[in-house]
Design a protein around this motif. Structure first.
Motif: not given
Ligand SMILES: [Zn+2]
Length: 209
Positions: A88, A159, A90-91
């Motif tokens: 991912c 996440c 974002h994380h």
């Molecule tokens: Zn994420």
């Protein structure tokens, strides 16, 4: 040439991981962590981020078929449970699950094992599940020269699992092209075929939880 480039990348990344360990409050020199930066750098370059260096076309191998036979006898080809392992964006944490693909064959089809390799090129990068689904649909729609295509990805996001409470852990994304976008009956048929074959996975998932 490629190995020199990847070895300088590797060395830089190893340093970054070492700094990262220090910055989050641990000691990168303690014996248990001494080999971690090396291991993590290699894992990212060779596996988790390996999609950046690959061209999905390298993995395509077509089989010629008589489209007339396919279309009259068996209008849809459904490929289920293609493993998806991605990170991912974002994380930088993994999401994983399966892709399911339905398409109307043209004159050429690609071998089953090739789907996993092609999808892997898109998955082994920093991704969003939504974009991953769209990229795979765009690519296969173009390369299979099909009149219709459906890509479904169901994935669990670690996440969401380790960070929050109440966030959805699993997500299903769907992308359609051509006749499978406009022909509702055909889309329902494709979804039914996919749902029948992926039912066992859900059972296993439930047992594991
Ligand atoms: Zn994420």
């Amino acid at each position: 040439m490629r190995s020199a480039e990847s070895s300088s990348k590797y060395e830089d990344l190893r340093k970054v991981v070492k700094d990262f360990i220090r910055l989050i409050g641990d000691d990168p020199e303690r014996p248990e962590l001494r080999e971690t930066p090396e291991r993590v750098a290699r894992m990212w370059l060779e596996e988790l981020a390996s999609g950046y260096d690959q061209d999905p076309d390298e993995h395509l191998k077509y089989f010629h078929v008589s489209s007339a036979d396919y279309i009259s006898a068996n209008r849809l080809i459904v490929v289920v449970n293609v493993p998806i392992r991605s990170m991912c964006e974002h994380h930088l944490l993994p999401f994983y699950g399966y892709a399911h693909i339905a398409y109307i064959p043209g004159d050429e089809v690609i071998g089953l094992s090739k789907f996993a390799r092609v999808l892997n090129v898109f998955a082994r990068r920093l991704q969003l599940q939504e974009r991953l689904t769209e990229e795979i649909a765009d690519y296969l729609y173009k390369k299979l020269k099909t009149r219709g295509l459906l890509v479904m990805i169901e994935a669990t996001h670690t996440c969401a699992l380790i960070r929050g409470v109440g966030e959805p852990l699993s997500m299903i994304t769907l992308s359609t092209r051509g006749e499978l976008s406009v022909d509702e009956k055909l889309r329902t048929e494709a979804m039914e075929l996919i749902n029948n074959s992926r039912a066992s996975i859900h059972k296993e998932d439930t047992i594991r939880e």
